[in-house]
Design an enzyme around this catalytic site. Structure first.
Site, PDB file in Angstrom:
ATOM      1  N   GLY A  25      -1.016  -0.363  22.744  1.00 34.21           N
ATOM      2  CA  GLY A  25      -2.060   0.663  22.661  1.00 34.21           C
ATOM      3  C   GLY A  25      -1.514   2.071  22.813  1.00 34.21           C
ATOM      4  O   GLY A  25      -2.269   3.048  22.803  1.00 34.21           O
ATOM      5  N   ASN A  41     -13.765  -1.421  13.947  1.00 35.38           N
ATOM      6  CA  ASN A  41     -13.668  -2.570  14.865  1.00 35.38           C
ATOM      7  C   ASN A  41     -14.161  -2.202  16.262  1.00 35.38           C
ATOM      8  O   ASN A  41     -15.005  -2.888  16.837  1.00 35.38           O
ATOM      9  CB  ASN A  41     -12.208  -3.041  14.981  1.00 35.38           C
ATOM     10  CG  ASN A  41     -11.826  -3.996  13.867  1.00 35.38           C
ATOM     11  OD1 ASN A  41     -12.606  -4.245  12.947  1.00 35.38           O
ATOM     12  ND2 ASN A  41     -10.620  -4.537  13.921  1.00 35.38           N
ATOM     13  N   TYR A  77      -4.395  -3.811  19.617  1.00 32.78           N
ATOM     14  CA  TYR A  77      -3.167  -4.422  19.093  1.00 32.78           C
ATOM     15  C   TYR A  77      -1.938  -3.739  19.705  1.00 32.78           C
ATOM     16  O   TYR A  77      -1.862  -2.504  19.741  1.00 32.78           O
ATOM     17  CB  TYR A  77      -3.093  -4.276  17.575  1.00 32.78           C
ATOM     18  CG  TYR A  77      -4.238  -4.893  16.800  1.00 32.78           C
ATOM     19  CD1 TYR A  77      -5.084  -5.853  17.353  1.00 32.78           C
ATOM     20  CD2 TYR A  77      -4.480  -4.502  15.474  1.00 32.78           C
ATOM     21  CE1 TYR A  77      -6.124  -6.410  16.620  1.00 32.78           C
ATOM     22  CE2 TYR A  77      -5.529  -5.048  14.734  1.00 32.78           C
ATOM     23  CZ  TYR A  77      -6.340  -6.007  15.316  1.00 32.78           C
ATOM     24  OH  TYR A  77      -7.371  -6.540  14.597  1.00 32.78           O
ATOM     25  N   TYR A 102       0.835  -1.207   0.000  1.00 28.21           N
ATOM     26  CA  TYR A 102       0.000   0.000   0.000  1.00 28.21           C
ATOM     27  C   TYR A 102       0.868   1.255   0.000  1.00 28.21           C
ATOM     28  O   TYR A 102       0.698   2.146  -0.834  1.00 28.21           O
ATOM     29  CB  TYR A 102      -0.895  -0.044   1.231  1.00 28.21           C
ATOM     30  CG  TYR A 102      -1.877   1.104   1.381  1.00 28.21           C
ATOM     31  CD1 TYR A 102      -3.044   1.151   0.619  1.00 28.21           C
ATOM     32  CD2 TYR A 102      -1.662   2.112   2.321  1.00 28.21           C
ATOM     33  CE1 TYR A 102      -3.967   2.185   0.790  1.00 28.21           C
ATOM     34  CE2 TYR A 102      -2.582   3.139   2.497  1.00 28.21           C
ATOM     35  CZ  TYR A 102      -3.732   3.170   1.737  1.00 28.21           C
ATOM     36  OH  TYR A 102      -4.641   4.190   1.911  1.00 28.21           O
ATOM     37  N   GLU A 113       4.131   1.779  -0.720  1.00 23.20           N
ATOM     38  CA  GLU A 113       4.922   2.003  -1.939  1.00 23.20           C
ATOM     39  C   GLU A 113       4.012   2.188  -3.153  1.00 23.20           C
ATOM     40  O   GLU A 113       4.352   2.923  -4.081  1.00 23.20           O
ATOM     41  CB  GLU A 113       5.905   0.858  -2.181  1.00 23.20           C
ATOM     42  CG  GLU A 113       7.054   0.784  -1.181  1.00 23.20           C
ATOM     43  CD  GLU A 113       8.023   1.967  -1.256  1.00 23.20           C
ATOM     44  OE1 GLU A 113       7.972   2.766  -2.202  1.00 23.20           O
ATOM     45  OE2 GLU A 113       8.841   2.091  -0.319  1.00 23.20           O
ATOM     46  N   VAL A 136      -9.409   0.440  12.872  1.00 25.48           N
ATOM     47  CA  VAL A 136      -9.594   0.493  14.320  1.00 25.48           C
ATOM     48  C   VAL A 136     -10.949   1.095  14.721  1.00 25.48           C
ATOM     49  O   VAL A 136     -11.603   0.587  15.644  1.00 25.48           O
ATOM     50  CB  VAL A 136      -8.405   1.221  15.004  1.00 25.48           C
ATOM     51  CG1 VAL A 136      -8.362   2.713  14.703  1.00 25.48           C
ATOM     52  CG2 VAL A 136      -8.425   0.984  16.492  1.00 25.48           C
TER      53      VAL A 136
END
Ligand code: NAD
Ligand code: UDP
Length: 315
Positions: free
Chosen positions: A209, A192, A206, A147, A149, A189
């Site tokens: 934090g 989710n 993840y 993504y 590059e 995030v």
């Protein structure tokens, strides 16, 4: 005379909001999208408006559009880190071949080109906040690079068309944007955490934090994109909100605003090169376009939770 904009990726999250804005401003909009991560729902709702058309098409294939086109807008690209490992080749192709095909369309039509670039071109930044002159720190062999590059290549290709063919170009480097119309299973995030909080599942945090992002409400981004597209300025310009929040703080805020009793569950990072800090320097875009986000995180998350409440109740 109505201006015509071809919006590739117009069926997606930002696409829905940007196409709505263009239609409100009196544009004729032709959405081009293969629905890889966009939705029929967005398309169907947008097609309720006059002067909106939809062409289901993969921009990795060349495209022909009849009639005059004033603007080509490139929003087409899966943008969730979950997709960087799920469909890596598709991402590299849409950034390279897709951008090329859209540039050829713009050249043929003598149209302006607006590119949705990204803060990811700065990689895991060693400079904070990130200014447009910073050349970035992307791990080219890492899983996020498809993504990062890809988007860097796209910017270079657009600069090349600008230099070689004098094509009017506008590049926005978008920082984390959220709001209504995000997909519940998008994997980013905000979506989710909102869905997890509203359905009583633990919020998946993840890493430790402590990593930060600067979250921008979609309407603020759309205002900036519209100002840039209708200006004579090329950029690149950072676009986002400069208030920095840790992911842990975001989780706490979503729990508080949703009134959820969900707990927080620690998980390993999805990718080892997850950026540790990210915040846009906005001085350049402020001065050039008068761009200033006005929606604070509490207001934006409240609107977003409203959207996800509706989505969850329909499932
Ligand atoms: P999204 O996934 O909701 O939208 C992307 C759209 O592009 C979808 O409708 C998808 O179907 C379409 N698409 C993907 N591949 C295609 C292809 N080959 N041909 C035609 N259409 C294709 O994501 P989004 O958050 O709305 O992102 C829109 C754009 O903004 C993307 O280019 C993304 O890289 C960029 N961006 C978004 C953010 C953010 O925080 N949301 C941040 C930086 C950059
Ligand atoms: N993240 C998280 N839980 C999730 C999804 C993401 O803690 O369920 C973290 C992720 O590791 C990253 C941040 O939230 O540090 C932003 O992730 P997102 O996928 O939204 O976008 P990114 O900015 O990484 O492209």
């Amino acid at each position: 005379m109505r201006s015509t904009a071809v919006v590739a990726g117009g069926a997606g999250f930002i696409g829905y909001a940007f196409v709505s804005r263009l239609l409100n401003e009196g544009f004729h909009v032709i959405i081009v999208d293969n629905l890889a991560t966009g939705t029929h729902r967005n398309v169907n709702d947008l097609l309720q408006e006059d002067y909106c058309e939809f062409v289901e098409h993969d921009v990795c294939e060349s495209l022909a559009i009849s009639g005059p086109v004033d603007y080509v807008v490139n929003l087409a690209c899966p943008a969730s880190p979950v997709d960087f490992s799920r469909i890596p080749v598709e991402i590299m192709r849409v950034c390279s071949e897709g951008t090329y095909n859209l540039l050829e369309l713009a050249l043929h039509k003598r149209a302006d080109f607006l590119q949705a670039s990204t803060s990811e071109i700065y990689g895991d930044p060693e400079v904070h906040p990130q200014h447009e002159d910073y050349t970035g720190n992307v791990n080219i062999a890492g899983p996020r690079a498809v993504y990062d590059e890809g988007k860097r290549y796209a910017e270079t290709l657009i600069h090349t068309y600008h230099r070689e063919f004098d094509m009017p170009m506008h590049i926005a480097r978008i920082f984390n944007t959220y709001g209504p119309r995000m997909r519940p299973d998008d994997g980013r995030v905000v979506s989710n955490f909102c869905v997890q909080a509203l359905t009583g599942q633990p919020l998946t945090l993840y890493g430790d934090g402590e990593q930060t992002r600067s979250f921008c409400y979609v309407d603020d981004l759309v205002e900036g994109l519209f100002r840039l597209m209708t200006s004579e300025l090329a950029g690149p310009f950072n676009m986002g909100n400069s208030v920095e929040t840790s992911v842990k703080e975001l989780a706490d805020k979503v729990i508080e605003l949703s009134g959820s009793s969900s707990e927080i569950e620690h998980r390993p990072l999805l990718h080892p090169d997850d950026p540790k800090r990210r915040r846009p320097a906005l001085d350049r875009v402020r001065e050039a376009l008068g761009y200033e986000p006005t929606t604070d995180l509490t207001t934006g998350l409240t609107q977003t939770l409203e959207w996800f409440r509706q989505v969850v109740s329909e499932q």
